[in-house]
Scaffold this motif. Sequence first.
Motif, PDB file in Angstrom:
ATOM      1  N   THR A  63      12.540  -1.306   7.730  1.00 13.70           N
ATOM      2  CA  THR A  63      12.061  -1.262   9.108  1.00 13.70           C
ATOM      3  C   THR A  63      12.554  -2.502   9.849  1.00 13.70           C
ATOM      4  N   PRO A  64      13.429  -2.335  10.836  1.00 15.90           N
ATOM      5  CA  PRO A  64      13.901  -3.504  11.582  1.00 15.90           C
ATOM      6  C   PRO A  64      12.724  -4.291  12.163  1.00 15.90           C
ATOM      7  N   GLY A  65      12.674  -5.570  11.855  1.00 15.67           N
ATOM      8  CA  GLY A  65      11.596  -6.431  12.324  1.00 15.67           C
ATOM      9  C   GLY A  65      10.311  -6.293  11.533  1.00 15.67           C
ATOM     10  N   GLY A  66      10.343  -5.528  10.446  1.00 18.64           N
ATOM     11  CA  GLY A  66       9.134  -5.290   9.660  1.00 18.64           C
ATOM     12  C   GLY A  66       8.759  -6.479   8.793  1.00 18.64           C
ATOM     13  N   VAL A  67       7.464  -6.747   8.697  1.00 17.67           N
ATOM     14  CA  VAL A  67       6.933  -7.814   7.861  1.00 17.67           C
ATOM     15  C   VAL A  67       5.829  -7.210   7.009  1.00 17.67           C
ATOM     16  N   SER A  68       5.879  -7.442   5.711  1.00 17.57           N
ATOM     17  CA  SER A  68       4.882  -6.885   4.798  1.00 17.57           C
ATOM     18  C   SER A  68       3.785  -7.907   4.530  1.00 17.57           C
ATOM     19  N   LEU A  69       2.535  -7.489   4.721  1.00 19.13           N
ATOM     20  CA  LEU A  69       1.373  -8.337   4.472  1.00 19.13           C
ATOM     21  C   LEU A  69       0.410  -7.561   3.590  1.00 19.13           C
ATOM     22  N   TRP A  70      -0.194  -8.222   2.603  1.00 17.71           N
ATOM     23  CA  TRP A  70      -1.169  -7.520   1.771  1.00 17.71           C
ATOM     24  C   TRP A  70      -2.568  -7.984   2.101  1.00 17.71           C
ATOM     25  N   VAL A  71      -3.508  -7.085   1.880  1.00 19.52           N
ATOM     26  CA  VAL A  71      -4.907  -7.359   2.200  1.00 19.52           C
ATOM     27  C   VAL A  71      -5.745  -7.023   0.972  1.00 19.52           C
ATOM     28  N   LEU A  72      -6.608  -7.974   0.575  1.00 20.50           N
ATOM     29  CA  LEU A  72      -7.508  -7.729  -0.554  1.00 20.50           C
ATOM     30  C   LEU A  72      -8.826  -7.175  -0.056  1.00 20.50           C
ATOM     31  N   SER A  73      -9.416  -6.324  -0.889  1.00 19.19           N
ATOM     32  CA  SER A  73     -10.753  -5.849  -0.543  1.00 19.19           C
ATOM     33  C   SER A  73     -11.735  -6.977  -0.770  1.00 19.19           C
ATOM     34  N   SER A  74     -12.827  -6.948  -0.075  1.00 19.77           N
ATOM     35  CA  SER A  74     -13.819  -8.001  -0.249  1.00 19.77           C
ATOM     36  C   SER A  74     -14.600  -7.787  -1.528  1.00 19.77           C
ATOM     37  N   PHE A  80      -6.400  -3.651  -1.486  1.00 21.14           N
ATOM     38  CA  PHE A  80      -6.890  -2.665  -0.522  1.00 21.14           C
ATOM     39  C   PHE A  80      -5.711  -1.921   0.092  1.00 21.14           C
ATOM     40  N   CYS A  81      -4.809  -2.631   0.727  1.00 20.10           N
ATOM     41  CA  CYS A  81      -3.667  -1.973   1.355  1.00 20.10           C
ATOM     42  C   CYS A  81      -2.614  -3.012   1.739  1.00 20.10           C
ATOM     43  N   TRP A  82      -1.464  -2.518   2.104  1.00 19.81           N
ATOM     44  CA  TRP A  82      -0.369  -3.344   2.598  1.00 19.81           C
ATOM     45  C   TRP A  82      -0.104  -2.943   4.031  1.00 19.81           C
ATOM     46  N   PHE A  83       0.060  -3.907   4.894  1.00 25.13           N
ATOM     47  CA  PHE A  83       0.411  -3.653   6.279  1.00 25.13           C
ATOM     48  C   PHE A  83       1.878  -3.993   6.469  1.00 25.13           C
ATOM     49  N   VAL A  84       2.569  -3.192   7.241  1.00 29.25           N
ATOM     50  CA  VAL A  84       3.920  -3.523   7.677  1.00 29.25           C
ATOM     51  C   VAL A  84       3.854  -3.583   9.194  1.00 29.25           C
ATOM     52  N   LEU A  85       3.971  -4.785   9.731  1.00 31.86           N
ATOM     53  CA  LEU A  85       3.933  -4.981  11.180  1.00 31.86           C
ATOM     54  C   LEU A  85       5.356  -5.037  11.695  1.00 31.86           C
ATOM     55  N   VAL A  86       5.580  -4.422  12.825  1.00 30.71           N
ATOM     56  CA  VAL A  86       6.920  -4.370  13.391  1.00 30.71           C
ATOM     57  C   VAL A  86       6.943  -5.145  14.700  1.00 30.71           C
ATOM     58  N   GLY A  87       7.675  -6.267  14.666  1.00 31.69           N
ATOM     59  CA  GLY A  87       7.867  -7.077  15.874  1.00 31.69           C
ATOM     60  C   GLY A  87       6.561  -7.565  16.474  1.00 31.69           C
ATOM     61  N   GLY A  88       5.597  -7.895  15.625  1.00 30.02           N
ATOM     62  CA  GLY A  88       4.308  -8.269  16.142  1.00 30.02           C
ATOM     63  C   GLY A  88       3.786  -9.583  15.629  1.00 30.02           C
ATOM     64  N   LEU A  89       2.617  -9.551  15.020  1.00 30.02           N
ATOM     65  CA  LEU A  89       1.942 -10.769  14.567  1.00 30.02           C
ATOM     66  C   LEU A  89       2.815 -11.601  13.639  1.00 30.02           C
ATOM     67  N   GLY A  90       3.531 -10.958  12.743  1.00 30.89           N
ATOM     68  CA  GLY A  90       4.387 -11.699  11.821  1.00 30.89           C
ATOM     69  C   GLY A  90       5.437 -12.494  12.557  1.00 30.89           C
TER      70      GLY A  90
END
Length: 95
Positions: A63-74, A80-90
Amino acid sequence: MGLAMIAAQRGYRTKVVVSYKSSAEKIATLRAYGAEVIVTVGGVTRDDPRHVSQIAARVAAQTPGGVSLWVLSSGQGKLFCWFVLVGGLGAEHGV
Protein backbone atom coordinates in the motif's frame (compact mmCIF):
# COMPACT_ATOMS: atom_id res chain seq x y z
CA MET A 1 -11.00 1.04 17.83
CA GLY A 2 -9.72 4.39 19.00
CA LEU A 3 -7.20 4.52 16.18
CA ALA A 4 -9.96 3.84 13.64
CA MET A 5 -12.00 6.67 15.16
CA ILE A 6 -9.12 9.14 14.94
CA ALA A 7 -8.29 8.08 11.38
CA ALA A 8 -11.92 8.55 10.35
CA GLN A 9 -12.06 11.98 11.98
CA ARG A 10 -8.93 13.07 10.12
CA GLY A 11 -9.96 11.47 6.82
CA TYR A 12 -7.21 8.84 6.64
CA ARG A 13 -7.68 5.56 4.82
CA THR A 14 -7.38 2.70 7.29
CA LYS A 15 -7.04 -1.03 6.82
CA VAL A 16 -7.38 -3.26 9.86
CA VAL A 17 -6.19 -6.87 9.89
CA VAL A 18 -7.96 -8.88 12.58
CA SER A 19 -8.04 -12.44 13.80
CA TYR A 20 -10.98 -14.63 12.88
CA LYS A 21 -11.80 -14.57 16.62
CA SER A 22 -12.80 -10.90 16.47
CA SER A 23 -16.46 -10.33 17.20
CA ALA A 24 -18.91 -9.39 14.47
CA GLU A 25 -19.73 -6.25 16.45
CA LYS A 26 -16.09 -5.16 16.53
CA ILE A 27 -15.71 -5.74 12.79
CA ALA A 28 -18.96 -3.87 12.08
CA THR A 29 -17.83 -0.93 14.23
CA LEU A 30 -14.46 -0.72 12.49
CA ARG A 31 -16.24 -0.75 9.12
CA ALA A 32 -18.66 1.93 10.36
CA TYR A 33 -15.62 4.14 10.97
CA GLY A 34 -14.64 3.58 7.34
CA ALA A 35 -11.89 1.00 7.89
CA GLU A 36 -11.33 -1.78 5.41
CA VAL A 37 -11.31 -4.92 7.56
CA ILE A 38 -9.31 -8.00 6.57
CA VAL A 39 -10.16 -11.10 8.59
CA THR A 40 -7.47 -13.78 8.84
CA VAL A 41 -7.65 -17.52 9.41
CA GLY A 42 -6.66 -19.11 12.70
CA GLY A 43 -4.50 -21.95 13.83
CA VAL A 44 -1.39 -20.87 11.94
CA THR A 45 2.07 -20.15 13.30
CA ARG A 46 3.50 -16.63 13.36
CA ASP A 47 5.81 -17.40 10.41
CA ASP A 48 2.91 -18.63 8.25
CA PRO A 49 2.05 -16.15 5.47
CA ARG A 50 -1.61 -16.35 6.55
CA HIS A 51 -0.86 -15.13 10.10
CA VAL A 52 -2.34 -11.74 11.02
CA SER A 53 1.12 -10.14 11.42
CA GLN A 54 2.35 -11.46 8.07
CA ILE A 55 -0.76 -10.25 6.26
CA ALA A 56 -0.54 -6.81 7.88
CA ALA A 57 3.12 -6.46 6.90
CA ARG A 58 2.31 -7.50 3.33
CA VAL A 59 -0.67 -5.11 3.09
CA ALA A 60 1.46 -2.23 4.42
CA ALA A 61 4.28 -3.00 1.99
CA GLN A 62 1.87 -3.18 -0.96
CA THR A 63 0.00 0.00 0.00
CA PRO A 64 1.68 3.24 -1.09
CA GLY A 65 2.22 5.30 2.05
CA GLY A 66 1.07 2.43 4.25
CA VAL A 67 2.38 2.07 7.80
CA SER A 68 1.76 -1.06 9.87
CA LEU A 69 0.98 -0.64 13.58
CA TRP A 70 0.03 -3.39 16.02
CA VAL A 71 -2.36 -3.08 18.91
CA LEU A 72 -2.46 -5.31 22.00
CA SER A 73 -5.65 -6.19 23.76
CA SER A 74 -5.92 -4.89 27.27
CA GLY A 75 -5.19 -7.24 30.11
CA GLN A 76 -4.08 -10.47 28.49
CA GLY A 77 -1.31 -9.21 26.22
CA LYS A 78 -2.70 -11.07 23.21
CA LEU A 79 -2.60 -9.59 19.75
CA PHE A 80 -5.80 -7.71 18.99
CA CYS A 81 -5.24 -6.41 15.47
CA TRP A 82 -2.89 -4.67 13.08
CA PHE A 83 -3.68 -1.30 11.58
CA VAL A 84 -2.36 -0.14 8.24
CA LEU A 85 -2.68 3.63 7.99
CA VAL A 86 -2.32 5.27 4.62
CA GLY A 87 -0.81 8.74 4.49
CA GLY A 88 -2.04 9.56 7.95
CA LEU A 89 -0.93 9.39 11.56
CA GLY A 90 2.21 7.42 10.74
CA ALA A 91 3.34 10.02 8.24
CA GLU A 92 2.62 12.85 10.66
CA HIS A 93 4.72 11.28 13.37
CA GLY A 94 7.61 10.00 11.26
CA VAL A 95 6.68 6.32 11.52
